[in-house]
Design an enzyme around this catalytic site. Structure first.
Site, mmCIF file in Angstrom:
data_model
loop_
_atom_site.group_PDB
_atom_site.id
_atom_site.type_symbol
_atom_site.label_atom_id
_atom_site.label_comp_id
_atom_site.label_asym_id
_atom_site.label_seq_id
_atom_site.Cartn_x
_atom_site.Cartn_y
_atom_site.Cartn_z
ATOM 1 N N ASN A 101 53.731 25.325 5.835
ATOM 2 C CA ASN A 101 53.249 26.212 4.777
ATOM 3 C C ASN A 101 53.782 27.632 4.942
ATOM 4 O O ASN A 101 54.133 28.286 3.961
ATOM 5 C CB ASN A 101 51.717 26.210 4.724
ATOM 6 C CG ASN A 101 51.191 25.017 3.929
ATOM 7 O OD1 ASN A 101 51.974 24.243 3.370
ATOM 8 N ND2 ASN A 101 49.892 24.845 3.881
ATOM 9 N N ARG B 26 50.108 18.743 -2.732
ATOM 10 C CA ARG B 26 50.112 19.894 -3.637
ATOM 11 C C ARG B 26 49.102 19.647 -4.732
ATOM 12 O O ARG B 26 49.079 18.562 -5.319
ATOM 13 C CB ARG B 26 51.496 20.071 -4.284
ATOM 14 C CG ARG B 26 52.550 20.572 -3.334
ATOM 15 C CD ARG B 26 53.910 20.332 -3.917
ATOM 16 N NE ARG B 26 54.077 18.903 -4.235
ATOM 17 C CZ ARG B 26 55.086 18.415 -4.957
ATOM 18 N NH1 ARG B 26 56.004 19.217 -5.449
ATOM 19 N NH2 ARG B 26 55.186 17.117 -5.190
ATOM 20 N N GLU B 27 48.279 20.639 -5.023
ATOM 21 C CA GLU B 27 47.344 20.487 -6.134
ATOM 22 C C GLU B 27 48.164 20.286 -7.404
ATOM 23 O O GLU B 27 49.238 20.860 -7.552
ATOM 24 C CB GLU B 27 46.466 21.726 -6.259
ATOM 25 C CG GLU B 27 45.478 21.811 -5.122
ATOM 26 C CD GLU B 27 44.575 23.024 -5.212
ATOM 27 O OE1 GLU B 27 44.424 23.585 -6.306
ATOM 28 O OE2 GLU B 27 44.028 23.398 -4.173
ATOM 29 N N THR C 240 43.276 21.502 7.791
ATOM 30 C CA THR C 240 44.231 22.329 8.530
ATOM 31 C C THR C 240 43.468 23.138 9.574
ATOM 32 O O THR C 240 42.606 23.941 9.229
ATOM 33 C CB THR C 240 44.962 23.265 7.546
ATOM 34 O OG1 THR C 240 45.564 22.445 6.549
ATOM 35 C CG2 THR C 240 46.015 24.097 8.243
ATOM 36 N N LYS D 90 27.749 17.304 -6.244
ATOM 37 C CA LYS D 90 29.084 16.716 -6.280
ATOM 38 C C LYS D 90 28.996 15.195 -6.174
ATOM 39 O O LYS D 90 29.620 14.463 -6.935
ATOM 40 C CB LYS D 90 29.868 17.261 -5.075
ATOM 41 C CG LYS D 90 31.315 17.548 -5.389
ATOM 42 C CD LYS D 90 32.012 17.908 -4.119
ATOM 43 C CE LYS D 90 32.662 19.275 -4.207
ATOM 44 N NZ LYS D 90 33.360 19.617 -2.964
ATOM 45 N N CYS E 81 45.764 27.344 0.037
ATOM 46 C CA CYS E 81 46.450 27.050 1.301
ATOM 47 C C CYS E 81 47.365 28.163 1.804
ATOM 48 O O CYS E 81 47.177 28.656 2.912
ATOM 49 C CB CYS E 81 47.248 25.759 1.165
ATOM 50 S SG CYS E 81 46.186 24.330 0.985
HETATM 51 C C1 UDX Z 1 50.633 23.840 -0.730
HETATM 52 C C2 UDX Z 1 51.733 23.011 -0.062
HETATM 53 O O1 UDX Z 1 52.853 22.865 -0.935
HETATM 54 C C3 UDX Z 1 51.180 21.664 0.366
HETATM 55 O O2 UDX Z 1 52.194 20.911 1.033
HETATM 56 C C4 UDX Z 1 50.020 21.959 1.313
HETATM 57 O O3 UDX Z 1 49.519 20.874 1.946
HETATM 58 C C5 UDX Z 1 48.942 22.712 0.558
HETATM 59 O O4 UDX Z 1 49.504 23.950 0.118
HETATM 60 P P1 UDX Z 1 49.535 24.026 -3.133
HETATM 61 O O5 UDX Z 1 48.624 25.058 -2.553
HETATM 62 O O6 UDX Z 1 48.952 22.990 -4.028
HETATM 63 O O7 UDX Z 1 50.293 23.225 -1.966
HETATM 64 O O8 UDX Z 1 50.647 24.829 -3.964
HETATM 65 P P2 UDX Z 1 52.239 24.901 -4.059
HETATM 66 O O9 UDX Z 1 52.729 24.018 -5.126
HETATM 67 O O10 UDX Z 1 52.879 24.765 -2.750
HETATM 68 O O11 UDX Z 1 52.392 26.423 -4.583
HETATM 69 C C6 UDX Z 1 51.841 27.516 -3.856
HETATM 70 C C7 UDX Z 1 52.038 28.825 -4.575
HETATM 71 O O12 UDX Z 1 53.394 29.243 -4.513
HETATM 72 C C8 UDX Z 1 51.679 28.826 -6.069
HETATM 73 O O13 UDX Z 1 50.937 30.000 -6.354
HETATM 74 C C9 UDX Z 1 53.014 28.853 -6.772
HETATM 75 O O14 UDX Z 1 52.947 29.460 -8.036
HETATM 76 C C10 UDX Z 1 53.837 29.667 -5.781
HETATM 77 N N1 UDX Z 1 55.287 29.408 -5.874
HETATM 78 C C11 UDX Z 1 55.772 28.164 -5.578
HETATM 79 C C12 UDX Z 1 56.165 30.445 -6.195
HETATM 80 O O15 UDX Z 1 55.750 31.594 -6.436
HETATM 81 N N2 UDX Z 1 57.517 30.174 -6.247
HETATM 82 C C13 UDX Z 1 58.029 28.944 -5.970
HETATM 83 O O16 UDX Z 1 59.253 28.792 -6.024
HETATM 84 C C14 UDX Z 1 57.126 27.902 -5.641
#
Ligand code: UDX
Length: 442
Positions: A214, A160-161, A121, A35, A266
């Site tokens: 979360n 968020r990713e 976390t 990496k 997450c």
């Molecule tokens: C999340 C948190 O949002 C972020 O603040 C934290 O620090 C890390 O975890 P992330 O894992 O990147 O971020 O994804 P996020 O955009 O939150 O989505 C999580 C999951 O929920 C995804 O699989 C998405 O498809 C799903 N989702 C999201 C739904 O099914 N419905 C929704 O309305 C929103």
């Protein structure tokens, strides 16, 4: 300020690169030599919009460098950010062995005062334990922990990713957990360019706040997914219901999209870990266990619907659109899509998949159990059914006439309601969404 980042995964790299772009001198450390050698060449080992350019820019300005030598990483450090993974153990609690080892190594190497800032976390009480670990390690190499001062701070990330750079640069809040206010104030100087609420709190509150955020968002998703099932059975439409309740500012319109449930690195991990944290405190977090159960059931229900519609899946050709856990990422960790593909494969389906970014990472998990296509239409070619599993906007631009032409069957199972308003029926396709009403809207 002189910043050292320990761990160059999503969180570490985004944090390091963004802090460098704010003018800090940042050195990123990782034990993964591969990496680090990629990063030294300016190559980001994963897909994250905007990150690549910032890495190059940071290196060109001399604000960003990478190393595998901890002593090199720590030599000028004032702030050391812990961004090491805390993956789930078999029982769902957070595995702290990596972060503990990182902290021990820091203690064995350190020769001056630092602020040790946890971004990872971690369960409630961990920061306090990490502080004792540093002291023990310092003593182990004959250094007096009263002479070398380590100030422990908790600074959880909410990145968020897919939009992590933006989330870092435009945060909606910054939390700092500390034992004394002055330590938190010094860290907050680094965040001075950001105009957002900055909240100082106890170490334990910051740790718990991260999990709570979360878990609450995950609860919103499971809640709307349960309502979606009621909608489907009663003639309501979940999109209309979500819009209606989202207009109430106490509820808010985000995270109300029904589908095959949440995934990623997450939510699944943090919900399970919080359940364990509650358990260790002698509590049974009923609501959270229901959130987790509903999320798993969404996947069961989706596969069951395909089985009910197509019958025995042995030898059935199924096209898959989307493998990443959400759009705008190549990450497939705990992706609902991957889980569903595995279940379909276990039932004998013959699967061809396409994802705009997640093919390489999916291949590592699924190997040659499925075929990989180079575009959406090729994934659907000859299929008895098509499943849409990730909400990539690209899928909306696929020509419906061509899609119907290349498919052998007519069924489209949309686990994200991405194609819901595209009237797939007009192309002779049979569309199955989540929580949708088949009748035309008013
Ligand atoms: C999340 C948190 O949002 C972020 O603040 C934290 O620090 C890390 O975890 P992330 O894992 O990147 O971020 O994804 P996020 O955009 O939150 O989505 C999580 C999951 O929920 C995804 O699989 C998405 O498809 C799903 N989702 C999201 C739904 O099914 N419905 C929704 O309305 C929103």
């Amino acid at each position: 300020m002189d910043v050292t980042i320990i761990g160059t995964g999503y969180v570490g790299l985004v944090t390091g690169v963004c802090l460098a772009s704010l003018g800090n001198k940042v050195v990123c450390f990782d034990i993964d030599r591969d990496k680090i050698s990629k990063l030294k060449e300016g190559r980001v080992p994963f897909f994250e919009p905007g990150l690549q350019d910032l890495v190059k820019e940071g290196m060109a300005k001399g604000n960003l460098r990478f190393t595998v030598e901890l002593s090199d990483a720590l030599q000028d450090a004032s702030f050391v950010f812990l961004c090491v993974g805390t993956p789930p153990t078999e029982i769902g609690s957070a595995d702290l062995s990596f972060i503990e080892e990182a902290v021990r190594q820091i203690g064995l190497t350190l020769d001056h005062d630092i602020y040790l800032v946890t971004k990872s976390t971690v369960p409630v009480g961990t920061n306090r334990r990490l502080l004792s670990l540093v002291s023990e390690a310092l003593e182990e190499v004959g250094r007096d922990p009263r002479q070398i001062h380590v100030t422990m701070l908790s600074n959880p990330e909410f990145l968020r990713e897919g939009s992590a750079v933006d989330d870092f640069m435009k945060p909606d809040r910054i939390l700092v957990g500390a034992d004394e206010r002055w330590g938190a104030d010094i860290l907050l100087r680094m965040y001075a360019p950001f105009e957002c609420p900055k909240v100082i709190m106890r170490l334990e509150s910051a740790e718990l706040a991260k999990y709570t955020a979360n878990a609450f968002l995950a609860a919103k998703i499971s809640f709307i997914n349960e309502i979606a099932e009621i909608a489907e059975k009663t003639g309501a439409d979940i999109r209309e219901v979500a819009e209606a309740i989202g207009l109430d500012p106490r509820i808010g319109s985000k995270f109300l999209k029904a589908g095959i449930g949440y995934g990623g690195s997450c939510f699944p991990k943090d919900t399970r870990a919080l359940y364990q944290i509650a358990g260790s405190a002698g509590l049974d977090f009923h609501l959270l266990s229901a959130v987790i159960e509903v999320n798993n059931r969404q996947r069961d229900r989706f596969v069951a619907r395909i089985r009910e519609t197509l019958g025995d899946l042995t030898g059935k050709k199924i096209g898959i659109w989307g493998l990443a856990f959400k759009a705008n990422t190549d990450d497939v960790r705990e992706s609902s899509a991957i889980d569903i593909v595995r279940r379909l494969f276990a039932e004998g389906a013959d699967i061809t998949a396409y994802d705009p970014q997640g093919m390489e990472s999916a291949r590592k998990m699924l190997g040659d159990t499925i075929q990989y296509a180079s575009d959406p239409l090729s994934a659907a070619a000859g299929a008895d059914a098509l499943c849409v599993l990730t909400e990539w906007p690209l899928f909306r631009s696929v020509n419906g006439v061509k899609l119907a032409e290349v498919m052998r069957g007519t069924h489209v199972f949309d686990g994200r309601n991405v194609l819901a308003d595209l009237r797939m029926e007009t192309y002779g396709l049979t569309y199955h969404g989540i929580g949708l009403c088949k009748n035309l809207p008013l």
